[in-house]
Design an enzyme around this catalytic site. Structure first.
Site, PDB file in Angstrom:
ATOM      1  N   HIS A  81      -5.980   8.167  12.836  1.00  0.00           N
ATOM      2  CA  HIS A  81      -5.680   6.837  12.681  1.00  0.00           C
ATOM      3  C   HIS A  81      -4.124   6.638  12.202  1.00  0.00           C
ATOM      4  CE1 HIS A  81     -10.280   5.399  12.324  1.00  0.00           C
ATOM      5  NE2 HIS A  81      -9.653   5.770  13.518  1.00  0.00           N
ATOM      6  N   CYS A  96      18.174   1.191  23.990  1.00  0.00           N
ATOM      7  CA  CYS A  96      19.006   0.673  23.080  1.00  0.00           C
ATOM      8  C   CYS A  96      18.452   0.677  21.472  1.00  0.00           C
ATOM      9  CB  CYS A  96      19.324  -1.147  23.177  1.00  0.00           C
ATOM     10  SG  CYS A  96      18.024  -2.115  22.924  1.00  0.00           S
ATOM     11  N   PRO A 110     -21.784   9.003  -1.729  1.00  0.00           N
ATOM     12  CA  PRO A 110     -22.402   8.738  -2.961  1.00  0.00           C
ATOM     13  C   PRO A 110     -23.516   7.633  -2.459  1.00  0.00           C
ATOM     14  CG  PRO A 110     -20.273   7.879  -3.239  1.00  0.00           C
ATOM     15  CD  PRO A 110     -20.301   8.783  -1.984  1.00  0.00           C
ATOM     16  N   VAL A 166      -4.894   7.745   6.531  1.00  0.00           N
ATOM     17  CA  VAL A 166      -3.493   7.464   6.870  1.00  0.00           C
ATOM     18  C   VAL A 166      -2.705   7.921   5.754  1.00  0.00           C
ATOM     19  CG1 VAL A 166      -3.856   5.683   8.784  1.00  0.00           C
ATOM     20  CG2 VAL A 166      -3.484   5.031   6.029  1.00  0.00           C
ATOM     21  N   GLN A 184      -9.873  10.463   9.056  1.00  0.00           N
ATOM     22  CA  GLN A 184      -9.195   8.771   9.675  1.00  0.00           C
ATOM     23  C   GLN A 184      -8.326   8.394   8.737  1.00  0.00           C
ATOM     24  OE1 GLN A 184     -13.234   6.696  10.423  1.00  0.00           O
ATOM     25  NE2 GLN A 184     -13.991   8.542   9.465  1.00  0.00           N
ATOM     26  N   ARG A 243       0.849  -1.253   0.043  1.00  0.00           N
ATOM     27  CA  ARG A 243       0.059  -0.326  -0.120  1.00  0.00           C
ATOM     28  C   ARG A 243       0.782   1.066  -0.079  1.00  0.00           C
ATOM     29  NH1 ARG A 243      -3.742  -0.885   4.799  1.00  0.00           N
ATOM     30  NH2 ARG A 243      -4.430   1.443   4.321  1.00  0.00           N
TER      31      ARG A 243
HETATM   32  C1  BJW Z   1     -16.988   8.129  -1.293  1.00  0.00           C
HETATM   33  C2  BJW Z   1     -16.370   7.987  -2.767  1.00  0.00           C
HETATM   34  C3  BJW Z   1     -16.280   9.378  -3.215  1.00  0.00           C
HETATM   35  C4  BJW Z   1     -16.473   6.137  -1.896  1.00  0.00           C
HETATM   36  N1  BJW Z   1     -16.366  10.330  -2.686  1.00  0.00           N
HETATM   37  N2  BJW Z   1     -17.310   9.297  -0.640  1.00  0.00           N
HETATM   38  C5  BJW Z   1     -18.312   1.395  19.585  1.00  0.00           C
HETATM   39  C6  BJW Z   1     -19.021   0.467  18.985  1.00  0.00           C
HETATM   40  C7  BJW Z   1     -18.687  -0.715  18.186  1.00  0.00           C
HETATM   41  C8  BJW Z   1     -17.457  -0.997  18.170  1.00  0.00           C
HETATM   42  C9  BJW Z   1     -16.436  -0.259  18.647  1.00  0.00           C
HETATM   43  C10 BJW Z   1     -16.796   0.907  19.619  1.00  0.00           C
HETATM   44  N3  BJW Z   1     -15.932   1.735  19.983  1.00  0.00           N
HETATM   45  C11 BJW Z   1     -14.766   0.964  19.418  1.00  0.00           C
HETATM   46  C12 BJW Z   1     -15.086  -0.253  18.853  1.00  0.00           C
HETATM   47  C13 BJW Z   1     -14.138  -1.176  17.923  1.00  0.00           C
HETATM   48  C14 BJW Z   1     -13.459  -0.722  16.923  1.00  0.00           C
HETATM   49  C15 BJW Z   1     -14.651  -0.310  15.890  1.00  0.00           C
HETATM   50  O1  BJW Z   1     -15.109   0.808  15.771  1.00  0.00           O
HETATM   51  N4  BJW Z   1     -15.123  -1.348  15.251  1.00  0.00           N
HETATM   52  C16 BJW Z   1     -16.349  -1.366  14.345  1.00  0.00           C
HETATM   53  C17 BJW Z   1     -15.490  -1.479  12.955  1.00  0.00           C
HETATM   54  C18 BJW Z   1     -17.200  -2.297  15.004  1.00  0.00           C
HETATM   55  N5  BJW Z   1     -12.714   0.606  17.120  1.00  0.00           N
HETATM   56  C19 BJW Z   1     -11.420   0.436  17.522  1.00  0.00           C
HETATM   57  O2  BJW Z   1     -10.775  -0.745  17.587  1.00  0.00           O
HETATM   58  C20 BJW Z   1     -10.539   1.684  17.412  1.00  0.00           C
HETATM   59  N6  BJW Z   1      -9.842   1.642  18.880  1.00  0.00           N
HETATM   60  C21 BJW Z   1     -10.604   1.836  20.031  1.00  0.00           C
HETATM   61  O3  BJW Z   1     -11.602   1.805  20.166  1.00  0.00           O
HETATM   62  O4  BJW Z   1      -9.661   1.459  21.109  1.00  0.00           O
HETATM   63  C22 BJW Z   1     -10.257   1.517  22.444  1.00  0.00           C
HETATM   64  C23 BJW Z   1      -9.264   1.435  23.271  1.00  0.00           C
HETATM   65  C24 BJW Z   1      -8.961   2.608  24.139  1.00  0.00           C
HETATM   66  C25 BJW Z   1      -8.067   2.648  25.213  1.00  0.00           C
HETATM   67  C26 BJW Z   1      -7.015   1.807  25.058  1.00  0.00           C
HETATM   68  C27 BJW Z   1      -6.945   0.533  24.078  1.00  0.00           C
HETATM   69  C28 BJW Z   1      -8.021   0.767  23.192  1.00  0.00           C
HETATM   70  C29 BJW Z   1      -9.562   1.819  16.561  1.00  0.00           C
HETATM   71  C30 BJW Z   1      -9.930   1.815  15.081  1.00  0.00           C
HETATM   72  C31 BJW Z   1      -8.861   1.744  14.098  1.00  0.00           C
HETATM   73  C32 BJW Z   1      -9.232   1.860  12.664  1.00  0.00           C
HETATM   74  N7  BJW Z   1      -8.434   1.523  11.913  1.00  0.00           N
HETATM   75  C33 BJW Z   1      -8.540   1.593  10.413  1.00  0.00           C
HETATM   76  C34 BJW Z   1      -7.017   0.836   9.755  1.00  0.00           C
HETATM   77  C35 BJW Z   1      -5.958   2.045   9.694  1.00  0.00           C
HETATM   78  C36 BJW Z   1      -4.952   1.386   9.313  1.00  0.00           C
HETATM   79  C37 BJW Z   1      -4.765   1.102   7.676  1.00  0.00           C
HETATM   80  O5  BJW Z   1      -5.021   2.071   7.032  1.00  0.00           O
HETATM   81  O6  BJW Z   1      -4.433  -0.101   7.400  1.00  0.00           O
HETATM   82  O7  BJW Z   1      -8.764   2.766   9.951  1.00  0.00           O
HETATM   83  S1  BJW Z   1      -9.773   0.495   9.916  1.00  0.00           S
HETATM   84  C38 BJW Z   1     -10.268   1.610   8.564  1.00  0.00           C
HETATM   85  O8  BJW Z   1     -11.513   2.016   8.989  1.00  0.00           O
HETATM   86  C39 BJW Z   1      -9.168   2.510   8.712  1.00  0.00           C
HETATM   87  C40 BJW Z   1     -10.362   3.978   8.469  1.00  0.00           C
HETATM   88  O9  BJW Z   1      -9.592   4.967   8.885  1.00  0.00           O
HETATM   89  C41 BJW Z   1     -11.403   3.446   9.320  1.00  0.00           C
HETATM   90  C42 BJW Z   1     -12.653   4.239   8.635  1.00  0.00           C
HETATM   91  O10 BJW Z   1     -13.086   3.795   7.188  1.00  0.00           O
HETATM   92  P1  BJW Z   1     -13.857   5.078   6.396  1.00  0.00           P
HETATM   93  O11 BJW Z   1     -12.626   5.767   6.057  1.00  0.00           O
HETATM   94  O12 BJW Z   1     -14.936   5.182   6.880  1.00  0.00           O
HETATM   95  O13 BJW Z   1     -13.755   4.053   4.968  1.00  0.00           O
HETATM   96  P2  BJW Z   1     -14.906   2.962   4.697  1.00  0.00           P
HETATM   97  O14 BJW Z   1     -14.324   1.987   3.405  1.00  0.00           O
HETATM   98  O15 BJW Z   1     -15.532   2.230   5.710  1.00  0.00           O
HETATM   99  O16 BJW Z   1     -15.866   4.053   3.916  1.00  0.00           O
HETATM  100  C43 BJW Z   1     -15.710   4.597   2.761  1.00  0.00           C
HETATM  101  C44 BJW Z   1     -17.062   5.579   2.274  1.00  0.00           C
HETATM  102  O17 BJW Z   1     -16.414   6.274   1.277  1.00  0.00           O
HETATM  103  C45 BJW Z   1     -18.248   4.645   1.961  1.00  0.00           C
HETATM  104  O18 BJW Z   1     -19.085   5.118   2.685  1.00  0.00           O
HETATM  105  C46 BJW Z   1     -18.051   5.124   0.584  1.00  0.00           C
HETATM  106  O19 BJW Z   1     -19.710   5.013   0.024  1.00  0.00           O
HETATM  107  C47 BJW Z   1     -17.669   6.306   0.374  1.00  0.00           C
HETATM  108  N8  BJW Z   1     -17.137   6.844  -0.812  1.00  0.00           N
HETATM  109  N9  BJW Z   1     -16.247   6.518  -2.923  1.00  0.00           N
HETATM  110  C48 BJW Z   1     -17.163  10.158  -1.271  1.00  0.00           C
HETATM  111  N10 BJW Z   1     -15.716   9.304  -4.535  1.00  0.00           N
END
Ligand code: BJW
Length: 263
Positions: free
Chosen positions: A122, A137, A218, A106, A104, A72
């Site tokens: 993130h 170290c 969208p 990266v 969000q 990536r």
């Molecule tokens: C367009 C388009 C165009 C297309 N124009 N739009 C509460 C409830 C339920 C679960 C949890 C909760 N609280 C915490 C959780 C657990 C978990 C979580 O949320 N799980 C759910 C999935 C169920 N969260 C975590 O684990 C987080 N940590 C945490 O809560 O820690 C607690 C803690 C506290 C203290 C000590 C220890 C722990 C961490 C979350 C980390 C997310 N990481 C990732 C990977 C990053 C690294 C990598 O890149 O590999 O982040 S996952 C991935 O999802 C990435 C993104 O930033 C994130 C969000 O995704 P995003 O950006 O929304 O993308 P998509 O693909 O989902 O959506 C794209 C959208 O674009 C779509 O809607 C399309 O329609 C649209 N689109 N083309 C405009 N042209």
């Protein structure tokens, strides 16, 4: 795109003194960066998050996870910010102190577009950090080449400096984002599915605090019920329409311009 909705949101943009824009992977889709959850093209359509975006996955097969991130990273080298990133950066420069961008993503594309300040929830895919607490170290030693590279003294592995599932978000970034969400007049939520917390919680915070919420996507999202307006469009075209047609700041009331994030 519904012209009446665009006009209404332009009006809200003019009225808002503090604006938060929360972005997700969809903002970079038009630069050619795959999203996570889009059914055909998203990364999770081909890979399992549990196998790749958790610390447990990395510990169980570090080379596999490292190679996926390296792939990536290589792909991102040829990627450029699109018109949506540029419109946000230009808007921030034209309205100093008004816009807080919380992402969000990266991929660093907001920063490459010249966004004056970006709150990154993130992490940064281009950076590494040690897997375990860095000892003295580790800090002093250049790592051994390898996939992933390893400290020659204590064996600590390098890992991408992103936030995996189950990991805490950077405390400063999350605190700034939460403060801004609780204190903004308008939040634009662009290109995110809104399923990942705590990032998605910022939209609830803004809505509960009385801010207007506008979703640009969208597709329908799970946050749509919180929105005062949903614009079913792609990010680049919509952001250009919204941000480059809003009233220039010198036409706004002078008093309105004093109450900003950075006065
Ligand atoms: C367009 C388009 C165009 C297309 N124009 N739009 C509460 C409830 C339920 C679960 C949890 C909760 N609280 C915490 C959780 C657990 C978990 C979580 O949320 N799980 C759910 C999935 C169920 N969260 C975590 O684990 C987080 N940590 C945490 O809560 O820690 C607690 C803690 C506290 C203290 C000590 C220890 C722990 C961490 C979350 C980390 C997310 N990481 C990732 C990977 C990053 C690294 C990598 O890149 O590999 O982040 S996952 C991935 O999802 C990435 C993104 O930033 C994130 C969000 O995704 P995003 O950006 O929304 O993308 P998509 O693909 O989902 O959506 C794209 C959208 O674009 C779509 O809607 C399309 O329609 C649209 N689109 N083309 C405009 N042209």
């Amino acid at each position: 795109m519904d012209k009446a909705t665009i006009d209404r949101v332009c009006q809200w943009l003019d009225e808002a003194r503090r604006l938060v824009v929360l972005t997700g992977a969809g903002v970079s889709a038009e630069s050619g960066v795959p999203t996570f959850r889009d059914v055909q093209t998203g990364l999770w359509a081909r890979f399992s998050p549990e196998e790749l975006a958790t610390e447990a996955a990395f510990r169980s097969d570090p080379q596999r996870v490292w190679d996926w991130y390296q792939h990536r990273r290589d792909a991102l080298l040829s990627v450029r910010p699109n018109a949506g990133h540029m419109a946000l950066a230009h808007y921030a420069l034209r309205h100093p102190g008004k816009l807080m961008l919380v992402t969000q993503n990266v991929d660093g594309l907001h920063q490459k577009a010249g966004q004056p300040h970006t709150v990154t929830l993130h992490g940064d895919i281009a950076a590494d950090r040690w897997l375990d607490e860095p000892g003295a170290c580790c800090m002093a030693q250049p790592p051994l080449p390898g996939r992933p590279p390893r400290c020659p003294v204590c064996g600590n592995l390098r890992r991408p400096a992103v936030v995996w599932f189950g990991e805490a978000l950077p405390a400063d970034a999350l605190a700034s984002a939460e403060r801004a969400a609780a204190d903004c007049h308008l939040m634009l939520v662009v290109g995110t599915s809104g399923v990942v917390y705590p990032a998605a919680g910022l939209v609830h915070t803004a809505s509960l605090a009385g801010a207007r919420v506008v979703i640009v996507n969208p597709e329908a999202t799970v946050l749509d019920d919180l929105a005062d307006a949903c614009i079913r469009g792609t990010s680049a075209g919509t952001l250009v329409q919204l941000l480059e047609t809003a009233t220039p700041p010198d036409m706004l009331d002078r008093k309105e311009r004093t109450d900003r994030w950075i006065p």
